[in-house]
Design a protein around this motif. Sequence first.
Motif, PDB file in Angstrom:
ATOM      1  N   ALA A   1       4.220  12.757  17.731  1.00 30.05           N
ATOM      2  CA  ALA A   1       3.349  12.149  18.445  1.00 30.05           C
ATOM      3  C   ALA A   1       3.326  12.593  20.025  1.00 30.05           C
ATOM      4  CB  ALA A   1       3.223  10.511  18.721  1.00 30.05           C
ATOM      5  N   ALA A   2       4.475  12.929  20.690  1.00 32.55           N
ATOM      6  CA  ALA A   2       4.652  13.064  21.838  1.00 32.55           C
ATOM      7  C   ALA A   2       4.251  14.744  21.974  1.00 32.55           C
ATOM      8  CB  ALA A   2       6.200  12.944  22.246  1.00 32.55           C
ATOM      9  N   ILE A   3       4.650  15.456  21.028  1.00 32.54           N
ATOM     10  CA  ILE A   3       4.450  17.066  21.154  1.00 32.54           C
ATOM     11  C   ILE A   3       2.767  16.971  21.300  1.00 32.54           C
ATOM     12  CG2 ILE A   3       4.429  19.133  19.678  1.00 32.54           C
ATOM     13  CD1 ILE A   3       7.298  18.086  18.999  1.00 32.54           C
TER      14      ILE A   3
ATOM     15  N   LEU B   1      -0.415  18.427  23.687  1.00 29.78           N
ATOM     16  CA  LEU B   1      -1.013  19.647  23.622  1.00 29.78           C
ATOM     17  C   LEU B   1      -2.748  19.708  24.340  1.00 29.78           C
ATOM     18  CD1 LEU B   1      -0.231  20.579  19.835  1.00 29.78           C
ATOM     19  CD2 LEU B   1       0.636  21.759  21.833  1.00 29.78           C
ATOM     20  N   ALA B   2      -3.398  20.923  24.520  1.00 32.17           N
ATOM     21  CA  ALA B   2      -4.547  21.178  25.059  1.00 32.17           C
ATOM     22  C   ALA B   2      -4.709  20.563  26.415  1.00 32.17           C
ATOM     23  CB  ALA B   2      -5.425  20.674  23.896  1.00 32.17           C
ATOM     24  N   SER B   3      -4.003  20.441  27.050  1.00 31.45           N
ATOM     25  CA  SER B   3      -4.249  20.081  28.336  1.00 31.45           C
ATOM     26  C   SER B   3      -4.753  21.085  29.488  1.00 31.45           C
ATOM     27  CB  SER B   3      -3.127  19.034  29.140  1.00 31.45           C
ATOM     28  OG  SER B   3      -1.931  19.867  29.494  1.00 31.45           O
TER      29      SER B   3
ATOM     30  N   MET C   1      -3.022  15.190  21.820  1.00 31.99           N
ATOM     31  CA  MET C   1      -4.128  16.306  21.806  1.00 31.99           C
ATOM     32  C   MET C   1      -5.358  15.765  22.460  1.00 31.99           C
ATOM     33  SD  MET C   1      -4.497  18.995  18.975  1.00 31.99           S
ATOM     34  CE  MET C   1      -3.519  18.141  17.764  1.00 31.99           C
ATOM     35  N   HIS C   2      -5.876  16.200  23.318  1.00 30.75           N
ATOM     36  CA  HIS C   2      -6.998  16.017  24.221  1.00 30.75           C
ATOM     37  C   HIS C   2      -8.418  16.278  23.009  1.00 30.75           C
ATOM     38  CE1 HIS C   2      -4.924  14.960  27.738  1.00 30.75           C
ATOM     39  NE2 HIS C   2      -4.277  16.154  27.579  1.00 30.75           N
ATOM     40  N   ARG C   3      -8.719  15.081  22.637  1.00 33.94           N
ATOM     41  CA  ARG C   3      -9.953  15.427  21.609  1.00 33.94           C
ATOM     42  C   ARG C   3     -11.386  15.808  22.306  1.00 33.94           C
ATOM     43  NH1 ARG C   3      -8.981  13.478  16.655  1.00 33.94           N
ATOM     44  NH2 ARG C   3      -7.200  11.915  16.750  1.00 33.94           N
ATOM     45  N   ASP C   4     -11.402  15.884  23.556  1.00 35.82           N
ATOM     46  CA  ASP C   4     -12.619  16.431  24.252  1.00 35.82           C
ATOM     47  C   ASP C   4     -12.591  18.112  24.355  1.00 35.82           C
ATOM     48  OD1 ASP C   4     -13.267  13.747  24.797  1.00 35.82           O
ATOM     49  OD2 ASP C   4     -12.940  13.713  26.886  1.00 35.82           O
TER      50      ASP C   4
ATOM     51  N   TYR D   1       6.521  22.865  31.472  1.00 33.48           N
ATOM     52  CA  TYR D   1       7.166  21.877  30.220  1.00 33.48           C
ATOM     53  C   TYR D   1       6.837  20.757  30.318  1.00 33.48           C
ATOM     54  CZ  TYR D   1       9.384  26.614  28.703  1.00 33.48           C
ATOM     55  OH  TYR D   1       9.622  27.790  28.209  1.00 33.48           O
ATOM     56  N   THR D   2       5.498  20.575  29.517  1.00 26.25           N
ATOM     57  CA  THR D   2       5.303  19.111  29.233  1.00 26.25           C
ATOM     58  C   THR D   2       5.980  18.200  28.371  1.00 26.25           C
ATOM     59  OG1 THR D   2       3.535  19.619  28.009  1.00 26.25           O
ATOM     60  CG2 THR D   2       3.036  19.591  30.206  1.00 26.25           C
ATOM     61  N   VAL D   3       6.649  18.881  27.213  1.00 23.83           N
ATOM     62  CA  VAL D   3       7.456  18.456  26.401  1.00 23.83           C
ATOM     63  C   VAL D   3       8.651  19.442  26.137  1.00 23.83           C
ATOM     64  CG1 VAL D   3       7.979  17.628  24.053  1.00 23.83           C
ATOM     65  CG2 VAL D   3       5.878  16.986  25.012  1.00 23.83           C
ATOM     66  N   LYS D   4      10.009  18.664  26.112  1.00 19.98           N
ATOM     67  CA  LYS D   4      11.069  19.607  26.148  1.00 19.98           C
ATOM     68  C   LYS D   4      11.887  19.188  24.842  1.00 19.98           C
ATOM     69  CE  LYS D   4      11.578  20.661  31.129  1.00 19.98           C
ATOM     70  NZ  LYS D   4      12.267  20.451  32.186  1.00 19.98           N
TER      71      LYS D   4
END
Length: 104
Positions: free
Chosen positions: A45-47, A51-53, A1-4, A36-39
């Motif tokens: 961790a991958a999921i 997120l949040a891109s 997840m993008h913390r920024d 779809y960035t994850v399938k």
Amino acid sequence: MHRDYTTLGERRTATRLVRAAIAAGYTVSVYDGEEYTVKRSRNEAAILEALASTEEDTLVIRDDAGERIGSLMLIWGNDQTGEELIADYTDKPEIEALANAAQR
């Protein structure tokens, strides 16, 4: 997840949601509005990393047989506490249970 681009509250809510889905034996796909960035993953961790891109994500939930159960739409930036992260979801008991688990 993008913390920024996320708040602590949003990250906590998203983490509870993903953990609840995995604990229930479901797979999760992440759709960022473009691809779809994850399938069909059970890798927490991958999921979470996917997120949040973008400003919103849709989590598609499937059972062990690969059948789609439903989805949850996450909108980032609505509320610092994470209470408004889940903007919409499929009206099914299994998906509602995941949404409720995320809000605890």
